[in-house]
Write a protein that holds these residues in place. Structure first.
Motif, PDB file in Angstrom:
ATOM      1  N   HIS A 115     -12.667  30.436 -11.575  1.00  0.00           N
ATOM      2  CA  HIS A 115     -11.687  31.214 -12.339  1.00  0.00           C
ATOM      3  C   HIS A 115     -10.258  30.813 -11.989  1.00  0.00           C
ATOM      4  CE1 HIS A 115     -10.227  34.489 -14.786  1.00  0.00           C
ATOM      5  NE2 HIS A 115      -9.507  34.941 -13.779  1.00  0.00           N
ATOM      6  N   VAL A 116      -9.972  30.671 -10.713  1.00  0.00           N
ATOM      7  CA  VAL A 116      -8.618  30.308 -10.287  1.00  0.00           C
ATOM      8  C   VAL A 116      -8.269  28.915 -10.792  1.00  0.00           C
ATOM      9  CG1 VAL A 116      -7.166  29.763  -8.282  1.00  0.00           C
ATOM     10  CG2 VAL A 116      -8.555  31.843  -8.289  1.00  0.00           C
ATOM     11  N   LEU A 117      -9.184  27.971 -10.615  1.00  0.00           N
ATOM     12  CA  LEU A 117      -8.907  26.587 -11.007  1.00  0.00           C
ATOM     13  C   LEU A 117      -8.893  26.388 -12.520  1.00  0.00           C
ATOM     14  CD1 LEU A 117     -10.998  24.713  -8.300  1.00  0.00           C
ATOM     15  CD2 LEU A 117      -8.506  24.889  -8.440  1.00  0.00           C
ATOM     16  N   GLY A 118      -9.528  27.279 -13.259  1.00  0.00           N
ATOM     17  CA  GLY A 118      -9.597  27.141 -14.710  1.00  0.00           C
ATOM     18  C   GLY A 118      -8.693  28.118 -15.441  1.00  0.00           C
ATOM     19  N   SER A 119      -9.214  29.293 -15.710  1.00  0.00           N
ATOM     20  CA  SER A 119      -8.521  30.287 -16.527  1.00  0.00           C
ATOM     21  C   SER A 119      -7.165  30.694 -15.978  1.00  0.00           C
ATOM     22  CB  SER A 119      -9.385  31.547 -16.668  1.00  0.00           C
ATOM     23  OG  SER A 119     -10.626  31.248 -17.218  1.00  0.00           O
ATOM     24  N   ASP A 120      -7.091  30.927 -14.680  1.00  0.00           N
ATOM     25  CA  ASP A 120      -5.830  31.409 -14.107  1.00  0.00           C
ATOM     26  C   ASP A 120      -4.747  30.340 -14.122  1.00  0.00           C
ATOM     27  OD1 ASP A 120      -6.803  33.927 -13.735  1.00  0.00           O
ATOM     28  OD2 ASP A 120      -7.016  33.769 -11.568  1.00  0.00           O
ATOM     29  N   LYS A 121      -5.119  29.105 -13.845  1.00  0.00           N
ATOM     30  CA  LYS A 121      -4.117  28.031 -13.898  1.00  0.00           C
ATOM     31  C   LYS A 121      -3.585  27.866 -15.320  1.00  0.00           C
ATOM     32  CE  LYS A 121      -4.517  25.140  -9.934  1.00  0.00           C
ATOM     33  NZ  LYS A 121      -4.179  23.823  -9.503  1.00  0.00           N
ATOM     34  N   ALA A 122      -4.471  27.946 -16.300  1.00  0.00           N
ATOM     35  CA  ALA A 122      -4.050  27.819 -17.698  1.00  0.00           C
ATOM     36  C   ALA A 122      -3.124  28.962 -18.086  1.00  0.00           C
ATOM     37  CB  ALA A 122      -5.273  27.784 -18.614  1.00  0.00           C
ATOM     38  N   MET A 123      -3.467  30.176 -17.690  1.00  0.00           N
ATOM     39  CA  MET A 123      -2.636  31.331 -18.013  1.00  0.00           C
ATOM     40  C   MET A 123      -1.276  31.224 -17.340  1.00  0.00           C
ATOM     41  SD  MET A 123      -1.329  34.424 -16.705  1.00  0.00           S
ATOM     42  CE  MET A 123      -2.306  34.633 -15.218  1.00  0.00           C
ATOM     43  N   ALA A 124      -1.245  30.828 -16.079  1.00  0.00           N
ATOM     44  CA  ALA A 124       0.015  30.715 -15.338  1.00  0.00           C
ATOM     45  C   ALA A 124       0.907  29.634 -15.941  1.00  0.00           C
ATOM     46  CB  ALA A 124      -0.259  30.435 -13.862  1.00  0.00           C
ATOM     47  N   GLU A 125       0.315  28.540 -16.370  1.00  0.00           N
ATOM     48  CA  GLU A 125       1.095  27.466 -17.005  1.00  0.00           C
ATOM     49  C   GLU A 125       1.690  27.958 -18.328  1.00  0.00           C
ATOM     50  OE1 GLU A 125       3.171  24.184 -17.732  1.00  0.00           O
ATOM     51  OE2 GLU A 125       2.192  24.676 -15.838  1.00  0.00           O
ATOM     52  N   TYR A 126       0.908  28.662 -19.099  1.00  0.00           N
ATOM     53  CA  TYR A 126       1.417  29.223 -20.351  1.00  0.00           C
ATOM     54  C   TYR A 126       2.570  30.182 -20.069  1.00  0.00           C
ATOM     55  CZ  TYR A 126       1.719  31.490 -24.855  1.00  0.00           C
ATOM     56  OH  TYR A 126       2.201  31.978 -26.048  1.00  0.00           O
ATOM     57  N   TYR A 127       2.374  31.051 -19.081  1.00  0.00           N
ATOM     58  CA  TYR A 127       3.414  32.027 -18.740  1.00  0.00           C
ATOM     59  C   TYR A 127       4.700  31.313 -18.284  1.00  0.00           C
ATOM     60  CZ  TYR A 127       5.728  36.136 -16.901  1.00  0.00           C
ATOM     61  OH  TYR A 127       6.635  37.135 -16.685  1.00  0.00           O
ATOM     62  N   ARG A 128       4.559  30.286 -17.488  1.00  0.00           N
ATOM     63  CA  ARG A 128       5.717  29.534 -16.993  1.00  0.00           C
ATOM     64  C   ARG A 128       6.472  28.900 -18.169  1.00  0.00           C
ATOM     65  NH1 ARG A 128       3.820  27.496 -12.750  1.00  0.00           N
ATOM     66  NH2 ARG A 128       2.483  25.945 -13.696  1.00  0.00           N
ATOM     67  N   THR A 129       5.741  28.285 -19.072  1.00  0.00           N
ATOM     68  CA  THR A 129       6.355  27.670 -20.250  1.00  0.00           C
ATOM     69  C   THR A 129       7.064  28.717 -21.118  1.00  0.00           C
ATOM     70  OG1 THR A 129       4.674  25.936 -20.243  1.00  0.00           O
ATOM     71  CG2 THR A 129       5.890  26.239 -22.284  1.00  0.00           C
ATOM     72  N   TRP A 130       6.398  29.841 -21.307  1.00  0.00           N
ATOM     73  CA  TRP A 130       6.968  30.939 -22.084  1.00  0.00           C
ATOM     74  C   TRP A 130       8.257  31.455 -21.437  1.00  0.00           C
ATOM     75  CZ3 TRP A 130       7.550  36.000 -20.293  1.00  0.00           C
ATOM     76  CH2 TRP A 130       7.988  36.925 -21.230  1.00  0.00           C
ATOM     77  N   ALA A 131       8.223  31.654 -20.116  1.00  0.00           N
ATOM     78  CA  ALA A 131       9.383  32.186 -19.401  1.00  0.00           C
ATOM     79  C   ALA A 131      10.569  31.205 -19.468  1.00  0.00           C
ATOM     80  CB  ALA A 131       9.029  32.491 -17.950  1.00  0.00           C
ATOM     81  N   LEU A 132      10.312  29.917 -19.370  1.00  0.00           N
ATOM     82  CA  LEU A 132      11.373  28.912 -19.441  1.00  0.00           C
ATOM     83  C   LEU A 132      12.009  28.845 -20.834  1.00  0.00           C
ATOM     84  CD1 LEU A 132       9.823  26.013 -17.341  1.00  0.00           C
ATOM     85  CD2 LEU A 132      11.781  27.441 -16.722  1.00  0.00           C
ATOM     86  N   ALA A 133      11.200  29.113 -21.858  1.00  0.00           N
ATOM     87  CA  ALA A 133      11.682  29.036 -23.236  1.00  0.00           C
ATOM     88  C   ALA A 133      12.520  30.253 -23.640  1.00  0.00           C
ATOM     89  CB  ALA A 133      10.500  28.900 -24.187  1.00  0.00           C
ATOM     90  N   ARG A 134      12.487  31.279 -22.836  1.00  0.00           N
ATOM     91  CA  ARG A 134      13.212  32.514 -23.188  1.00  0.00           C
ATOM     92  C   ARG A 134      14.667  32.397 -22.990  1.00  0.00           C
ATOM     93  NH1 ARG A 134      10.577  37.891 -21.276  1.00  0.00           N
ATOM     94  NH2 ARG A 134      12.688  38.357 -21.730  1.00  0.00           N
TER      95      ARG A 134
END
Length: 134
Positions: A115-134
């Protein structure tokens, strides 16, 4: 189960929680070696409670960023909660069965790593990209 840099998602909130969960999993594993059912029950209960708080944190991040895979990710969380509940029930029903203890360890360790290596990393990357775009 040892924390390794490869488990880092880059999100300090998520990574802090994950490190704590890894420590709790190690306590659970060590409690199994003590052959005391109550130690194992206490460890899995505490881990379960902490994981629920962690899932709430992750789900808040997903909601905040409108993460497109949020419903799938939340279902994965729910499936884990269900699996742990079933394992706790097995332990309560068959407290002297080392097979149950091994199943608990394998289920939790395998799930957490995947879960950490898959789903959570993907979610965190999306969140990081989203936060930078704000």
């Amino acid at each position: 189960m040892h924390w390794h840099k490869s488990y880092e998602t880059g999100n300090t909130i998520v990574d802090k929680d994950h490190k704590e969960i890894f420590e709790l999993v190690n306590k659970l594993i060590n409690s199994n070696f003590s052959n005391k059912v109550q130690d194992t029950t206490n460890a899995i209960d505490y881990l379960s409670g902490y994981v629920l708080r962690h899932f709430a944190n992750e789900e808040r991040l997903m909601e905040e960023s409108s993460y497109p895979q949020a419903s799938t990710h939340k279902q994965i969380h729910q499936d884990f909660v269900t699996a742990v509940t079933q394992l706790k029930n097995k332990l309560n029903t068959h407290p002297d069965t080392s097979a149950v203890v091994l199943e608990i360890n394998k289920t939790i360790v395998d799930w957490l790593s995947d879960h950490v290596l898959g789903s959570d990393k993907a979610m965190a990357e999306y969140y990081r990209t989203w936060a930078l775009a704000r």
